[in-house]
Design an enzyme around this catalytic site. Structure first.
Site, PDB file in Angstrom:
ATOM      1  N   GLY A  22       0.372  -1.413   0.343  1.00  0.00           N
ATOM      2  CA  GLY A  22       0.153  -0.110   0.077  1.00  0.00           C
ATOM      3  C   GLY A  22       0.164   1.249   0.371  1.00  0.00           C
ATOM      4  N   HIS A  23       0.374   1.905   0.465  1.00  0.00           N
ATOM      5  CA  HIS A  23       0.937   3.811   0.556  1.00  0.00           C
ATOM      6  C   HIS A  23       2.233   3.157   1.880  1.00  0.00           C
ATOM      7  CE1 HIS A  23       0.548   7.538   0.852  1.00  0.00           C
ATOM      8  NE2 HIS A  23       0.723   8.039   1.862  1.00  0.00           N
ATOM      9  N   PHE A  24       2.352   3.095   2.026  1.00  0.00           N
ATOM     10  CA  PHE A  24       3.885   3.171   3.821  1.00  0.00           C
ATOM     11  C   PHE A  24       4.618   1.550   3.064  1.00  0.00           C
ATOM     12  CE2 PHE A  24       1.458   6.039   6.074  1.00  0.00           C
ATOM     13  CZ  PHE A  24       2.378   7.330   6.386  1.00  0.00           C
TER      14      PHE A  24
END
Length: 307
Positions: A273-275
């Site tokens: 995902g994002h991180f």
């Protein structure tokens, strides 16, 4: 007799503060001060803590520097500084920070908020930037997902009601945890210290309003996208876009878009995902080392090429 333990080969990361632009900037650093510099720029709602596993994986070869931007982490902004929180201001402080440390040549790693901040710095000093690693650091309209709808509504009508929607849905522990775990195959693999620290720091006195001001000012970044793209075409920095493909905010089209202005950009997607550094730091470090070595070889070849 206890066996003699050999000295660890893992580079030590130290923490420091330096005054820049009237701000006490906290930063993490590791590596030989004479080595090529890699400047790591975090995003919302994180800090240099997000690079805790990446820094030692680069520091045997590079001087790695990771500051906390104003409003984040352990950077302190004195009340008398009367700091106006905007992305222009963050970039101005970052420029003062690099000057304070004497960083006049560096590769930059930009993530989330680090992208519009770092790209402002790159536009101001293109001669300083040796390469760019964009990890879910957006610079194109097509990279913005539908998840931006409430924030776009806030941009269009910055009313108290729309501000409250952002406050209630994003600026809390659950909202922060969701940003870290959404799109991750095994959410339990994400260390709770990461999102718990972010949430705790967000709750400092006055910080919620700082973040809401930055959400509102994010519209200025979108307006700058054409200028960022012009910088890419004119300066042609080597660029690696390494992207968590399940990012709910910055979708894969944003990574692919870099090739419109930088045809030689390298694009790599990760199943996360994002991180992405929380789950794929080994892959990111390996990709960065290969990319930065290739970029350095290209610069050396340019220097010896006949004129």
């Amino acid at each position: 007799m206890s066996p003699v333990l050999s000295q660890s080969a893992i580079p030590v990361t130290s923490v420091h503060k330096v005054k820049a632009d009237g701000v006490e900037v906290f930063y993490r650093a590791s590596g030989d001060p004479k080595a090529p510099v890699v400047l790591l720029l975090h995003g919302f709602p994180a800090s240099s803590f997000m690079f805790r596993e990446l820094i030692p994986r680069l520091a045997d070869q590079f001087r790695v520097v990771a500051p906390d931007l104003p409003g984040f982490g352990f950077t302190e902004v004195p009340e008398e500084r009367k700091y106006a929180y905007s992305f222009d201001a963050l970039a101005h402080t970052l420029e003062a920070f690099t000057d304070a440390l004497g960083l006049n040549r560096y590769a930059i790693y930009v993530f989330d908020y680090g992208a519009p901040t770092g790209l402002r710095l790159a536009m101001a000093h293109p001669e300083r930037v040796t390469a760019i690693v964009s990890q879910n650091g957006n610079a194109y309209e097509e990279g913005l997902s539908d998840a931006w709808a409430p924030i776009r509504a806030y941009w269009a009508q910055p009313t108290a009601e729309n501000r409250e929607v952002i406050r209630k849905n994003i600026l809390n522990l659950e909202g922060t945890r969701w940003q870290y775990t959404h799109g991750v195959a095994d959410p339990e693999s994400v260390a709770p210290e990461s999102y718990t620290l972010d949430a705790a720091l967000l709750e400092r006195k006055g910080n919620t309003d700082i973040q809401l001001d930055l959400f509102l000012d994010y519209a200025s970044n979108v307006k700058l996208y054409p200028r960022f793209q012009e910088y890419f075409r004119k300066s042609k920095p080597p660029l690696l876009a390494i992207w968590g493909k399940h990012d709910p905010f910055f979708i894969p089209a944003g990574a692919e878009a870099y090739r419109k202005d930088l045809p030689n950009a390298k694009v790599q997607f990760l199943d996360t995902g994002h991180f992405a550094t929380e789950t794929h730091v080994v892959e990111i470090a390996a990709a960065m080392r290969e990319f930065l070595e290739t970029a350095a070889a290209g610069r050396r070849a340019d220097k010896v090429a006949p004129r």
